[in-house]
Structures are given as structure tokens and as C-alpha cells.
Design an enzyme around this catalytic site. Structure first.
Site, short mmCIF file in Angstrom:
data_model
loop_
_atom_site.label_atom_id
_atom_site.label_comp_id
_atom_site.label_asym_id
_atom_site.label_seq_id
_atom_site.Cartn_x
_atom_site.Cartn_y
_atom_site.Cartn_z
CB THR A 144 -0.92 0.10 0.98
OG1 THR A 144 -1.46 1.41 1.30
CG2 THR A 144 -0.13 -0.37 2.74
CB SER A 179 -3.69 2.64 10.35
OG SER A 179 -3.38 1.53 9.13
CE1 TYR A 181 -4.27 -3.36 4.89
CE2 TYR A 181 -4.12 -1.14 4.54
CZ TYR A 181 -4.15 -2.22 4.05
OH TYR A 181 -4.11 -2.29 3.02
CG HIS A 182 -1.68 1.87 6.13
ND1 HIS A 182 -2.92 2.41 6.85
CD2 HIS A 182 -2.02 1.96 4.75
CE1 HIS A 182 -3.93 2.77 5.68
NE2 HIS A 182 -3.43 2.61 4.58
CE LYS A 185 -1.74 -4.70 2.81
NZ LYS A 185 -2.13 -5.23 1.49
N1 USQ Z 1 -11.33 10.05 4.29
C1 USQ Z 1 -12.25 10.92 4.69
N2 USQ Z 1 -13.54 10.81 4.50
C2 USQ Z 1 -13.88 9.52 4.65
C3 USQ Z 1 -13.17 8.54 4.47
C4 USQ Z 1 -11.71 8.68 4.09
O1 USQ Z 1 -11.83 12.05 4.82
O2 USQ Z 1 -15.34 9.28 4.71
C5 USQ Z 1 -10.00 10.17 4.09
C6 USQ Z 1 -9.06 9.51 5.11
O3 USQ Z 1 -8.90 10.25 6.51
C7 USQ Z 1 -7.70 9.18 4.28
C8 USQ Z 1 -8.32 9.18 2.76
O4 USQ Z 1 -9.56 9.63 2.92
O5 USQ Z 1 -7.09 10.70 4.43
C9 USQ Z 1 -8.18 7.81 2.24
O6 USQ Z 1 -8.95 6.95 3.21
P1 USQ Z 1 -9.59 5.61 2.64
O7 USQ Z 1 -10.27 5.05 3.84
O8 USQ Z 1 -10.03 5.69 1.38
O9 USQ Z 1 -8.30 4.71 2.65
P2 USQ Z 1 -7.27 3.97 3.60
O10 USQ Z 1 -7.78 3.67 4.68
O11 USQ Z 1 -5.90 4.65 3.61
O12 USQ Z 1 -7.04 2.53 3.17
C10 USQ Z 1 -7.49 2.18 1.55
C11 USQ Z 1 -7.73 0.78 1.69
C12 USQ Z 1 -6.46 0.01 2.01
C13 USQ Z 1 -5.26 0.75 1.26
C14 USQ Z 1 -5.22 2.20 1.24
C15 USQ Z 1 -4.08 2.69 0.43
O13 USQ Z 1 -8.69 0.31 2.53
O14 USQ Z 1 -6.37 -1.27 1.88
O15 USQ Z 1 -3.99 -0.05 1.44
O16 USQ Z 1 -6.44 2.68 0.93
S1 USQ Z 1 -3.58 4.20 0.92
O17 USQ Z 1 -4.51 4.98 1.26
O18 USQ Z 1 -2.59 4.92 -0.04
O19 USQ Z 1 -2.51 3.78 1.98
#
Ligand code: USQ
Length: 382
Positions: A144, A179, A181-182, A185
């Protein structure tokens, strides 16, 4: 090519399985329904009805004439992992078999421990099964972009050359995940790198950003072949969540300041990237790392795009900042390199208004299934 897909029931695993099978590869998928069980336990069921893996494989075979072999079992159990690898003798192993939710991993001790044990055990067992039984197999591992966090320097593709006190060397790019989870990875990458440099395994580690989308060539053949489309706070990624919120008439939940920037990609491009990596494998003794994203946006920019697409369709979309349940920077530099997959042949599907509009149409058809209590964040980092 014989392809073994670990975690083949997931949001990405199932469309990937269909994609390889449709292209004529010999595909076996394995899953223990961990995500379905967590979704049920946390009242986070997906928006679209997705039959179980055996049923999906049989529907897919009925529609396309192509077979997908299904094994149900827990890959955290080394005996099961070894049996699967021995029986399938894969050329490529695509490893998605991890607990993928950052919020779930931050919910409490039990959830953190489950995430830690599942994710590390499956990766460790996979490495050992390959080393002992299929040493020439290519592992394509889903990492990720969150492994890197949001450093105040450009993010390279996995590796960085460092000059220190007049000497130079190449290292894994520094990681600082946001997190548990991250962080699993990050630990996966370290494990893979140890076994690659020590035993000459071949591995591609794909640093993927948040994915959005419902439609793929195979999923569009029959509505029952859809991916698990989540909009809840546990498994829903931000774009998918915002689109469902737009249809439900709930103001889009921008966490905090909204300046959080990530690298996004369309589900169709996940399939392309994984297939390109599989078809052009890493060398023996190589840990090849690609940053898997096609565009970067702040959360506020995403909300604005969803609002524009929604209003175009007659929805009255509002945006509302709510207190950020996570601990993350809300204003930061973000400039990740991502040319490696383009050089392999990736042809991106960008986040156009038409793409968001067609997702909204599918969500509108299923609007009766939206449960509003699944939308607001239920897990806080502190
Ligand atoms: N966010 C909002 N509002 C929401 C949901 C999320 O502002 O209702 C923000 C979060 O705070 C974050 C961003 O949007 O800053 C991305 O959140 P996300 O829930 O889409 O992504 P994340 O929790 O980081 O995880 C997802 C996948 C995970 C993958 C990751 C890639 O669930 O499996 O590894 O995206 S990354 O984000 O680049 O690490």
C-alpha cells in the site's frame, strides 16, 4: 500460466480472478471469508449482493465457459498454505489475503492482534511455501502507498539512493505508516526483502493507493459477478463512500481539514497493473516495487468531484467537514513517483465525471439497500 490468487473473494481479489481466467490463464482462488465475517460482525455489509466464492465461480463459468478453481481455507495455517501451493504448482501467486481495513485494525486489541497475526502469518507462510515447493514462482504482493506515509520529500518507487558522509548505498524507501493495518504491510515488505536477498525469490510488491469502482469487463457480464462494494466506515474506501453518501443525501464526510492527499486508481487499473506485473515477472533475487496509482487528489478535491457528478444527475450533494477520527496530516507535501507500471504498459482509466456518473447510476439502482448507520466513522485512532 498457472495463477494462484490468495484472498480471491475480496473487493480486488474476485475481479482479479475473473480477469486472469477471462484471459485464458489457469486460475485457483483461495479465501477463508475473513472480510465477510468481519463485515457481518461489525454490521458493515456491502451495498451490492455478492454470492459466495463457489457460487460466483459457477456463475462466471456459466457466463464465460471459463473455470475458476476454488479452495476455502485459512492460509494463516501453514499446513493449508503448503497443501495449496503443492497441489497447484503455481507460476504466479497474487497475494491479497490480508485484513485490509485501517479502521478495523485500530478498533481495539483483539482487532489489532487479528490483523497483525493474519497479515504477517499469511505472508510468512506464502514465502516459505514458495521457497520450499515452488522456488521459481513469482509472488505479486499487494502492498500500500500508506507504507510510506506522507513524507516531506518526493516518494520514490520503493527504493532510494542515499549519500551519507561521503558514501552511497541503496535502501528501501523510509516508511512511516498511519495505522496498524498499514504497518503490517511495511513488515510484509521487510519480510519479503529478507527472503528475496537471502534465497533469491522473485517478488513484485505493489504499493497501491485507495481504489474506487464497481465496473470491470467481467463484472459487467452479470450483476451477480460484481465486486464487494462497501460504503461503510470499516471497508469502504473514500471515493466509494462519497458516492453512496451523495445518493443517500448525507453530506460528504470530509475528515478534518480535507487536505489529505493520496494516489487513487480505478478498479480496472488494479486489474491491469496486477496482470502486467504477472506477465512480466521480477527476476530471480529481485524485490521489484511499483507505486500503483494514477492520479493524486486531496479529500476536498474528491468531494468536489463527487458533488459535481451528483449535481449533474439531479442529486443535491452537500459537503461537510467532520472531526477527523484518524491521526494523519491534513496539510502536507505529496509527490509519489509512479512511472514503473506505465512503462510496463498501464493505460489509465481516469476519474472523469462519466466514470463517477456511471457509478452513481448503479448505486441509485440499489439505493434501498443503503443503511445510513454504516456511514459515520465508528472507530477513532485515539
Ligand atoms: N477519508 C475522509 N472521509 C471518509 C473516508 C476517508 O476524509 O469518509 C480520508 C481518510 O482520512 C484518508 C483518505 O480519505 O485521508 C483515504 O482514506 P481511505 O479510507 O479511502 O483509505 P485507507 O484507510 O488509507 O485505506 C484504503 C484501503 C487500504 C489501502 C489504502 C491505500 O482500505 O486497503 O491499502 O487505501 S493508501 O490510502 O494509499 O494507504
Amino acid at each position: 500460466m498457472k495463477v494462484l490468487i490468495l484472498g480471491g473473494d475480496g473487493y480486488l481479489g474476485w475481479p482479479t480472478s475473473m480477469d486472469f481466467a477471462a484471459a485464458g490463464y489457469n486460475v485457483t482462488v483461495v479465501d477463508n471469508y475473513l472480510r465477510r465475517n468481519i463485515a457481518e460482525a461489525t454490521e458493515s455489509d456491502a451495498l451490492l449482493v455478492a454470492p459466495n466464492l463457489r457460487e460466483r465461480a459457477s456463475i462466471f463459468e456459466g457466463v464465460t465457459g471459463k473455470k475458476i478453481n476454488v479452495c476455502i481455507g485459512d492460509l494463516a495455517d501453514p499446513d493449508f498454505m503448503f497443501e495449496v501451493v503443492r497441489d497447484t504448482a503455481p507460476d504466479t501467486i497474487v497475494h491479497y489475503a490480508e485484513q485490509p481495513s485501517a479502521p478495523y485494525s485500530m478498533r481495539g486489541f483483539r482487532e489489532a492482534r487479528q490483523t497483525f497475526q493474519n497479515n504477517l502469518d499469511v505472508t510468512f507462510n506464502c514465502i516459505w511455501a514458495v521457497k520450499e515447493l515452488a522456488p521459481d514462482a513469482h509472488i505479486v504482493k499487494l502492498g500500500t502507498m500508506g507504507e510510506y506515509g506522507t513524507p516531506n520529500i518526493d516518494i520514490e518507487e520503493g527504493w532510494i539512493d542515499i549519500e551519507h558522509k561521503g558514501r552511497k548505498d541503496k535502501f528501501l524507501f523510509p516508511r512511516a505508516a498511519g495505522s496498524l493495518y498499514h504497518t503490517t504491510k511495511v513488515l510484509d515488505t521487510d519480510l519479503l526483502w529478507f527472503y528475496v536477498r537471502t534465497y533469491g525469490l522473485r517478488v513484485t510488491d505493489l504499493m497501491q493507493g485507495p481504489v474506487y469502482g464497481i465496473s470491470t469487463s467481467a463484472a459487467d457480464l452479470d450483476p451477480r459477478l460484481c465486486p464487494n462494494f462497501h460504503y461503510d466506515d470499516i471497508f469502504g474506501t473514500v471515493v466509494n463512500r462519497f458516492l453512496v453518501q451523495a445518493v443517500a443525501g448525507v453530506p460528504l464526510t470530509v475528515y478534518g481539514g480535507g487536505g489529505q492527499t493520496r494516489g487513487y486508481l480505478n478498479l480496472r487499473d488494479t486489474l491491469q497493473c496486477v496482470r502486467l506485473a504477472a506477465e512480466k515477472p521480477a527476476e530471480e533475487g529481485e524485490l521489484r516495487i511499483f507505486n500503483q496509482l494514477t492520479e493524486t487528489f486531496t479529500v476536498t478535491e474528491l468531494a468536489e468531484r463527487v458533488r459535481a457528478a451528483g449535481n449533474q444527475m439531479g442529486l443535491n450533494v452537500e459537503i461537510k467537514s467532520i472531526p477527523n477520527p484518524r491521526k494523519e496530516k491534513e496539510e502536507h507535501y505529496y509527490n509519489p513517483a509512479h512511472s514503473g507500471l506505465m512503462e510496463l504498459g498501464l493505460q489509465p482509466h481516469y476519474m472523469t465525471e462519466a466514470v463517477l456518473g456511471s457509478m452513481l447510476e448503479r448505486i441509485i439502482e440499489n439505493r434501498d439497500r443503503i443503511v445510513e448507520s454504516r456511514i459515520m466513522p465508528r472507530v477513532r485512532w485515539s
